[in-house]
Design an enzyme around this catalytic site. Sequence first.
Site, PDB file in Angstrom:
ATOM      1  N   SER A  44       3.397   7.662 -13.601  1.00 24.53           N
ATOM      2  CA  SER A  44       1.954   7.936 -13.609  1.00 24.53           C
ATOM      3  C   SER A  44       1.162   7.069 -12.639  1.00 24.53           C
ATOM      4  CB  SER A  44       1.391   7.763 -15.022  1.00 24.53           C
ATOM      5  OG  SER A  44       1.387   6.399 -15.403  1.00 24.53           O
ATOM      6  N   LYS A  99      -2.609   1.790 -16.487  1.00 24.86           N
ATOM      7  CA  LYS A  99      -3.420   2.660 -15.648  1.00 24.86           C
ATOM      8  C   LYS A  99      -4.380   1.790 -14.839  1.00 24.86           C
ATOM      9  CE  LYS A  99      -1.772   6.251 -17.979  1.00 24.86           C
ATOM     10  NZ  LYS A  99      -0.687   7.081 -17.411  1.00 24.86           N
TER      11      LYS A  99
END
EC number: 3.4.21.89
Length: 276
Positions: A44, A99
């Site tokens: 990701s 993230k």
Amino acid sequence: MNSQQGKSPKKNSREWFDALIIAAIFATFLRVFVVESYRIPTGSMENTLMAGDFLFVNKYVYGAKIPFTDSRLPVIQPIQRGDIIVFKFPKDRSLNYIKRCVALPGDLLEIRDRKLYVNGKESALPEYAQFLGEPMTKGVGDFQIFPRFSPFNKDYYGPLQIPKKGDVVELTPQTYSLYSSLIADEGHDVSLTGSLVFVDGSPASSYTVEKNYYFAMGDNRDNSLDSRFWGFLPETDIVGEAMMVYWSWDPDLPLLFDPVNKLGSIAWHRIGLMVH
């Protein structure tokens, strides 16, 4: 005369045991309050971080959480837009996610044609960020996207205000899906009956936010389960800031059954890489 002479084996064993206990306490203190290791499990954050990277995470910079409490140590440096952060996944806090923080409490966030805007200003795409999928069309909602039943999708999102502590938000059937999980996570019972929102059993037309929240996105924008899909990130779930890659190899090769290729997959060029 050597000071070690004359010591009984029992006393020597006790000294070694005491040294091990002190070392274990010190290591635990470092892990809880200073720095912790983290492994990148998915793609990701590619190509900024790769699956198989091992990181050191700075826990003290944002104020490490004191175990078994909701308290934190003093903040050394507040979270900045663009920081790569490790946090407890709000939907399953047994999992750690990583993230990039793209919006702070109180920010107005919007994505238009894959471009991110914060407070009306375009945010530059991170150096190694990428898009792999086909672009989506404005106004075509995605049922997987937060909040449910909105016209948002991964490429056209918002505008959306990121809640901050003290904000008073309006509660209506239209805003219920936006704030219901936040209210529940802050320890209240919330429900929708007809046109009324109930908080702790009483009708409520507004709610005062109790925590600060952030918005996080992966650099691999088309392959990231991030805030676009599950919503606001509570400040209390943030673990720390990614610091440095200290090891990297192919996560799909088994060390036990294929040690030669596993060792051959070590990405030496990534070891020592500072994360930004």
